[in-house]
Motif scaffolding. Structure first.
Motif, short mmCIF file in Angstrom:
data_model
loop_
_atom_site.label_atom_id
_atom_site.label_comp_id
_atom_site.label_asym_id
_atom_site.label_seq_id
_atom_site.Cartn_x
_atom_site.Cartn_y
_atom_site.Cartn_z
N ARG A 26 0.82 -1.22 0.00
CA ARG A 26 0.00 0.00 0.00
C ARG A 26 0.86 1.26 0.00
O ARG A 26 0.34 2.36 -0.22
CB ARG A 26 -0.98 0.00 1.17
CG ARG A 26 -0.36 0.03 2.54
CD ARG A 26 -1.40 0.22 3.66
NE ARG A 26 -2.34 -0.87 3.78
CZ ARG A 26 -3.65 -0.78 3.49
NH1 ARG A 26 -4.16 0.35 3.08
NH2 ARG A 26 -4.43 -1.83 3.63
N GLN B 115 8.37 9.50 0.21
CA GLN B 115 7.21 8.61 0.13
C GLN B 115 7.69 7.37 -0.60
O GLN B 115 8.53 7.46 -1.49
CB GLN B 115 6.07 9.31 -0.61
CG GLN B 115 5.67 10.63 0.05
CD GLN B 115 4.34 11.19 -0.40
OE1 GLN B 115 3.68 10.64 -1.29
NE2 GLN B 115 3.93 12.29 0.21
N SER C 6 1.37 10.02 -2.89
CA SER C 6 0.23 9.43 -2.19
C SER C 6 -1.08 9.80 -2.89
O SER C 6 -1.96 8.95 -3.08
CB SER C 6 0.20 9.92 -0.74
OG SER C 6 -0.91 9.38 -0.07
N MET C 7 -1.19 11.06 -3.31
CA MET C 7 -2.44 11.51 -3.93
C MET C 7 -2.75 10.72 -5.20
O MET C 7 -3.91 10.39 -5.48
CB MET C 7 -2.33 13.01 -4.23
CG MET C 7 -3.61 13.66 -4.64
SD MET C 7 -3.34 15.45 -4.86
CE MET C 7 -4.81 15.84 -5.82
N GLU D 201 -3.95 7.34 -3.94
CA GLU D 201 -5.30 7.47 -3.37
C GLU D 201 -6.35 7.44 -4.47
O GLU D 201 -7.40 6.81 -4.33
CB GLU D 201 -5.42 8.78 -2.57
CG GLU D 201 -4.56 8.84 -1.32
CD GLU D 201 -4.23 10.29 -0.91
OE1 GLU D 201 -5.11 11.17 -1.05
OE2 GLU D 201 -3.09 10.54 -0.48
N ARG D 202 -6.07 8.12 -5.59
CA ARG D 202 -6.98 8.10 -6.74
C ARG D 202 -7.21 6.68 -7.23
O ARG D 202 -8.26 6.36 -7.78
CB ARG D 202 -6.40 8.91 -7.91
CG ARG D 202 -6.54 10.40 -7.82
CD ARG D 202 -6.18 11.05 -9.15
NE ARG D 202 -7.25 10.93 -10.13
CZ ARG D 202 -7.22 10.20 -11.22
NH1 ARG D 202 -6.16 9.48 -11.51
NH2 ARG D 202 -8.24 10.18 -12.05
N ALA E 161 -4.87 3.07 0.12
CA ALA E 161 -4.69 3.89 1.33
C ALA E 161 -3.28 3.69 1.88
O ALA E 161 -3.03 2.75 2.64
CB ALA E 161 -5.73 3.52 2.39
#
Ligand code: CTP
Ligand code: MG
Length: 237
Positions: free
Chosen positions: A132, A169, A194-195, A198-199, A203
């Motif tokens: 993840r 990240q 991360s964004m 997330e799309r 998570a």
């Protein structure tokens, strides 16, 4: 300290920005801290981490300040040209990684403008390696206000569960590239990795990092970063 259970990783370092908010004629990644360019502090700290295999640094097309390193601290340094948005630069860096790098290999993405990252932060992130992905972050400390156009307080935003996302990240190479391409193709500008994930319905886990890992953004941040680097050098001396 090297931990055998940690994955070894390549790091993509976006450094193709113009540093508009930091002002001055020199892009912030080339301003000096303790006599060395910001980007040199960042790259040396990354390259000296035992689990870092190499670094892909992403430069602006018209960058004439890059010293041309192809090796730092015994690790390979690849230099590539970035794009208009940070996410374009990160994709360019990921594209430049060695062809034989596995799809599920973990990669880190770290802003050149964060020279105060510590090996302890990187260790904490590597400890959280999972499909993840993981993101260094700091819980918010201040009380949050939402304002109207006249800077009048409309309300107080509950702080519970709110974090500031930092870098590095960490994600698996192929999944991150897919998520960044999908965001780009949809016309969505993602401001961190991360964004993009997330799309894609993922998570990522937030890993508590040090607030010292600031992103140099405004003119006052240079003195602060220099202070933090000096303190870190003393600690390790
Ligand atoms: N970055 C990049 N390519 C871009 C934009 C930004 O590689 N097209 C990099 C920056 O060099 C920086 C990191 O992404 O290391 C974080 O971006 P930011 O702090 O916003 O830097 P700048 O975009 O350079 O600054 P500003 O937004 O103030 O112009
Ligand atoms: Mg920017």
């Amino acid at each position: 300290m090297a931990r055998e259970t940690h994955p070894s990783v390549w790091v993509v370092v976006p450094a193709a920005g113009r540093g508009v908010r930091a002002g001055s004629g020199v892009p912030k990644q080339y301003r000096l801290l303790l006599g060395r360019p910001v980007i040199e502090h960042t790259l040396r700290t990354l390259a000296t981490h035992p689990q870092v295999r190499g670094v892909a640094v992403v430069l602006a097309a018209d960058d004439d300040r890059w010293p041309g390193w192809d090796m730092l601290e015994g690790k390979p340094v690849l230099a590539v040209t970035g794009g208009a948005e940070r996410a374009d630069s990160v994709l360019a860096g990921l594209n430049a990684l060695p062809q034989d790098l596995e799809d599920d290999a973990f990669v880190l993405v770290h802003d050149a403008a964060r020279p105060c990252v510590s090996h302890r932060d990187i260790d904490a992130l590597l400890d959280a390696a999972s499909p993840r992905g993981a993101v260094l972050a700091v819980p918010l400390a201040d009380t949050l206000k939402r304002a109207d156009d006249d800077n009048l307080v409309r309300d107080t935003v509950p702080r519970d569960g709110l974090w500031r996302a930092l870098t590095p990240q960490m994600f698996q190479r192929a999944a991150l590239m897919r998520a960044l391409r999908d965001a780009r193709d949809a016309g969505v500008v993602v401001t961190d990795e991360s964004m993009a994930m997330e799309r894609a319905g993922i998570a990522p886990v937030l890993v508590a990092g040090s607030a010292d890992n600031l992103k140099i953004t405004t003119p006052r941040d240079f003195a602060l970063a220099e202070f933090l680097l000096r303190a870190a050098n003393k600690d390790s001396a």
